[in-house]
Scaffold this motif. Structure first.
Motif, mmCIF file in Angstrom:
data_model
loop_
_atom_site.group_PDB
_atom_site.id
_atom_site.type_symbol
_atom_site.label_atom_id
_atom_site.label_comp_id
_atom_site.label_asym_id
_atom_site.label_seq_id
_atom_site.Cartn_x
_atom_site.Cartn_y
_atom_site.Cartn_z
ATOM 1 N N LEU A 238 0.460 -1.141 -0.225
ATOM 2 C CA LEU A 238 -0.055 0.528 0.298
ATOM 3 C C LEU A 238 0.932 1.419 0.109
ATOM 4 O O LEU A 238 1.443 1.440 0.486
ATOM 5 N N VAL A 239 0.700 2.467 -0.417
ATOM 6 C CA VAL A 239 0.960 3.515 -0.849
ATOM 7 C C VAL A 239 0.684 4.250 0.981
ATOM 8 O O VAL A 239 -0.646 4.476 0.915
ATOM 9 N N GLU A 240 1.225 5.670 1.413
ATOM 10 C CA GLU A 240 0.598 6.260 2.420
ATOM 11 C C GLU A 240 -0.256 6.962 1.806
ATOM 12 O O GLU A 240 -0.373 7.997 0.710
ATOM 13 N N ASN A 241 -1.592 7.427 2.813
ATOM 14 C CA ASN A 241 -2.313 8.305 2.773
ATOM 15 C C ASN A 241 -1.788 9.958 2.187
ATOM 16 O O ASN A 241 -0.571 10.203 3.229
ATOM 17 N N GLN A 242 -2.707 10.516 1.194
ATOM 18 C CA GLN A 242 -1.571 11.717 1.261
ATOM 19 C C GLN A 242 -2.831 12.928 1.679
ATOM 20 O O GLN A 242 -1.452 13.897 1.996
ATOM 21 N N SER A 243 -3.860 12.598 2.000
ATOM 22 C CA SER A 243 -4.564 13.559 2.688
ATOM 23 C C SER A 243 -4.397 13.550 4.445
ATOM 24 O O SER A 243 -3.956 12.820 4.921
ATOM 25 N N ASP A 244 -4.993 14.749 4.721
ATOM 26 C CA ASP A 244 -4.553 14.422 6.396
ATOM 27 C C ASP A 244 -6.274 14.029 7.485
ATOM 28 O O ASP A 244 -6.389 13.744 8.333
ATOM 29 N N ASN A 332 -6.161 19.221 -0.313
ATOM 30 C CA ASN A 332 -5.556 18.698 1.046
ATOM 31 C C ASN A 332 -4.825 17.343 0.682
ATOM 32 O O ASN A 332 -4.315 17.065 1.990
ATOM 33 N N THR A 333 -3.853 17.183 -0.057
ATOM 34 C CA THR A 333 -3.185 16.393 -0.459
ATOM 35 C C THR A 333 -1.745 16.593 0.027
ATOM 36 O O THR A 333 -1.296 17.599 -0.217
ATOM 37 N N ARG A 334 -0.829 15.729 -0.059
ATOM 38 C CA ARG A 334 0.515 15.869 -0.168
ATOM 39 C C ARG A 334 1.422 15.274 -1.511
ATOM 40 O O ARG A 334 2.813 15.371 -1.445
ATOM 41 N N SER A 335 0.687 15.042 -2.779
ATOM 42 C CA SER A 335 0.983 14.585 -3.804
ATOM 43 C C SER A 335 2.200 15.172 -4.014
ATOM 44 O O SER A 335 2.501 14.326 -4.569
ATOM 45 N N GLU A 336 2.402 16.538 -4.345
ATOM 46 C CA GLU A 336 3.400 16.740 -4.607
ATOM 47 C C GLU A 336 5.096 15.935 -4.055
ATOM 48 O O GLU A 336 5.861 16.359 -4.961
#
Length: 724
Positions: A238-244, A332-336
């Motif tokens: 799994l990939v970590e969730n990038q939202s809060d 509200n993501t950290r995708s960048e």
């Protein structure tokens, strides 16, 4: 040893360079600021020269060690390659710790997708295209679906006929998850990934699990090979969730399900099914869900909530994947933080209800990536995987046989070749909801069209309130235009009883009869009105025809009800509301009987003179070249697909209707009107090409011979017509 020496020399070199820099700065400072330090300067300069000589010696040693390391690496590579060739075994991580594990060329990659409904079936095609674009391995898609998605995707992938792409469908009854309250818009199907270990075949040991809103930017085999990096107990990648979301800080009193840290996003997952079954996965997640639902009452993110709660209790299950494999584009993501270069991107997740309007500074790039696959010609993805037995198309062999039987020297070769083509067909491209259970006399209008006739749809829907089945011959890019047109039309969005069936462009000619058969095959009513999209029905025709179906006892007789056809040359017409107005406009020259000036034989048997005064339905006889618009049972003869483009496409079907013994009945109070439009490209080819006209005549004669063989004595009259 050489590798360790290489590291030590590199460290020493860096230290010496740093000291040298400090000393040089110190020397420079002292030269400018201390007048009485001449002797010390000479001493320092001498020391710097000595250190520079040492640096040169170290660099030379370092370059030698690097060369030796490369030589040793090359020798090791040759040895491994020799071993691989001799034993036919591929390398593992243990053989070469620093190398990425590779996927054998012909290994089948298994992909599981939960997909339900018509809209999701349309959206998942973008995911499929992106996977096919980069793939080099055979694939096997496993769809957990409802009956709607099974129909759409099953037909699409069958007619797409991509080499090395078997498909399996699992229509699951949801009994294992329907007890879970779920607030997510996906409903119960948002929980179906939880039951993959039970639904999928027990022989399947691992699978990649994907949401429908994923777009790949690399070969999916790279993701498949990450199974080899999972530990002995790790069963889910799994990939970590990038939202809060799981941090619980989005708003006051926000209480998400428990998760480890930021939690994990389940849009892209590696499922080791064998390990999960050994762990009794079904019982594990069920116990977790029952426990958490005592306090949280319902899931907000469907399966993702339950899987995260389970991982928090058993964190050994998860194998974290690099976040480039699930770049989550939502607010509200950290995708960048997942990428610095385009090459870093692996898979993009459009997990925002706003899709292309998410808050990301590179949204234009992602938008272009999405649109590229949206409009990409899917026919170009029918690439055979050479060297793999599983890499051949299902019907390639049959098509090759059919093509080999054709004579390339035949002047009509291009016409005959078109019949061999398999047209990629997407049924129910837009949402559809109509069940005529209580209407045994219900009638569906059947028509076909290209993109240049799209503007006629609103007018038809205003004139015909009943169900409609349409086949559209368009490209992938035009399909998007059609979608936007329909979604932006108040008239079309208000209608859920219109079936839009996309047949993607392929070949040189317009496959008019194939299109008609596609639309006819999807009819759900007992009766059909076989029309064309450039005809507007009279207001109230739908109700009129339903009454006539009963009055003519069509359930127990073989009848074809003829709807008289007229035409106007005016783009703006005061559409007649009654038969009386039609007769008045005929007398004024505003209306004409259809094609009276270019093809009278096509509708002459309708007997328009009698229609003007008739008050009750009347019987007519079939005549050569007759091509009326009729109401008939849906199991009527299909259209002959040898006729493409312009000419004899409707005539041949009406001829077979007559051969089967149908009685033609003209309706006295019904009519349709042909609206003007620019000539089609196929008409222009017919008029300008002698070969086109000659081949059409050849195909006509062959059809008549085939008809006489099929119906025997009853079809002799058609042969006599052909010899006139």
């Amino acid at each position: 040893m050489l590798i360790r020496l290489h590291k030590r020399l590199l460290l020493i070199l860096l230290c010496i360079i740093a000291v040298t820099t400090v000393l040089l700065v110190g020397v420079s400072f002292r030269k400018s600021g201390l007048k009485n330090a001449g002797a010390r300067e000479l001493l320092l300069e001498k020391r710097v020269e000595e250190m520079e000589k040492e640096n040169m010696i170290l660099k030379k040693q370092l370059s030698l060690s690097q060369s030796q390391v490369k030589q040793m690496s090359m020798k090791r590579s040759i040895q491994l390659e020799f071993q691989s060739n001799s034993t036919k075994d591929r390398l593992t991580i243990a053989d070469c710790p620093n190398a990425e594990p590779s996927v054998p060329k012909c290994e089948v990659i298994h992909i599981s997708i939960v997909c339900a409904g018509y809209n999701a079936s349309r959206e998942v095609v973008i995911l499929i295209k992106s996977i096919l674009f980069y793939r080099k391995n055979p694939l096997h898609f496993h769809f957990i679906s409802d009956e709607k998605a099974k129909l759409v995707l099953g037909h699409l992938l069958k007619t797409w006929d991509v080499p090395g792409l078997p498909v399996s469908f699992f229509v699951y009854l949801q009994s294992d998850v329907d007890w879970i309250p779920n607030r997510h818009y996906s409903g119960l199907y948002g929980l179906m990934k939880l039951v993959l270990t039970k639904v999928l075949p027990s022989s399947l040991e691992k699978t990649i699990v994907l949401d429908t809103d994923i777009t790949f930017a690399t070969d999916i085999a790279e993701l498949w090979q990450l199974f080899l990096k999972m530990g002995k107990k790790e069963a889910i990648g799994l990939v970590e969730n990038q939202s809060d979301w799981y941090l619980g800080t989005l708003w006051k009193r926000h209480k998400p399900w428990p998760a480890k840290g930021r939690g994990f996003n389940t849009g892209v997952m590696l499922f080791d099914l064998r390990k999960l079954r050994d762990l009794n996965w079904m019982q594990m997640w069920r116990l977790t869900a029952e426990k958490e639902l005592m306090n949280l009452l319902a899931t907000s993110l469907a399966d993702q909530d339950i899987i995260n709660a389970l991982i928090k209790q058993h964190d050994y299950l998860v194998h974290p994947l690099p976040c480039a494999w699930n770049v989550q584009l939502s607010d509200n993501t950290r995708s960048e933080l997942c990428y610095t270069e385009v090459n870093d991107l692996k898979a993009v997740h459009w997990n925002s209800p706003y899709k292309l309007k998410v808050k990301n500074k590179h949204v234009e790039f992602f938008r272009n990536l999405y649109l590229t696959f949206l409009e990409y010609d899917g026919n170009l993805l029918r690439r055979e995987l050479f060297g793999c037995e599983a890499g051949k198309a299902n019907s390639t062999f049959q098509q090759e046989l059919q093509l080999n039987n054709l004579d390339e020297e035949d002047a009509c070769y291009d016409f005959r070749r078109e019949r061999v083509l398999m047209h990629r067909t997407h049924l129910y491209y837009l949402d559809y909801d109509y069940t005529p259970v209580k209407k045994p006399n219900d009638v569906t209008l059947v028509a076909q069209l290209s993109i240049d006739r799209l503007q006629m749809l609103e007018s038809i829907c205003k004139h015909w309130e009943g169900p409609i089945s349409l086949a559209l011959y368009i490209s992938d890019g035009e399909a998007q235009q059609c979608l936007e047109y329909a979604l932006n039309s108040e008239v079309l969005t208000s209608r859920k009883n219109v079936g839009y069936h996309i047949v993607y462009k392929d070949g040189q000619f317009y496959p008019v009869n194939y299109l008609r058969n596609v639309a006819l095959q999807q009819v759900q009513t007992e009766y059909v009105f076989l029309s064309d999209v450039d005809f507007l029905p009279m207001h109230g025709l739908y109700g009129n025809l339903r009454k006539q179906v009963v009055n003519q006892d069509m359930a127990n007789t073989k009848k074809a009800l003829v709807v008289p056809a007229f035409e106007t040359l005016r783009y703006r017409l005061n559409f007649p509301k009654s038969k009386t107005e039609v007769i008045r406009q005929l007398d004024m020259g505003t209306l004409f009987t259809f094609r009276y000036h270019v093809w009278q034989k096509g509708h002459a048997p309708t007997n328009f003179a009698k229609w003007r005064t008739a008050t009750t339905p009347y019987t007519i006889q079939w005549e050569p070249d007759f091509e009326p618009y009729i109401v008939v049972k849906k199991d009527c003869p299909r259209y002959d697909t040898r006729f493409i483009g312009f000419g004899w496409n409707k005539v041949s079907q009406i001829m077979e209707v007559d051969a089967q013994g149908y009685e033609f009945i003209v309706l006295p109070n019904a009519f349709i009107i042909h609206m003007p439009h620019t000539p089609s490209f196929d008409i222009a080819k017919y008029r300008s090409s002698e070969t086109y006209r000659t081949c059409l005549q050849t195909l006509k004669e062959e059809f008549q011979r085939d008809l006489s063989k099929k119906y025997g004595f009853a079809a002799l009259k058609y042969m006599a017509v052909g010899n006139r």
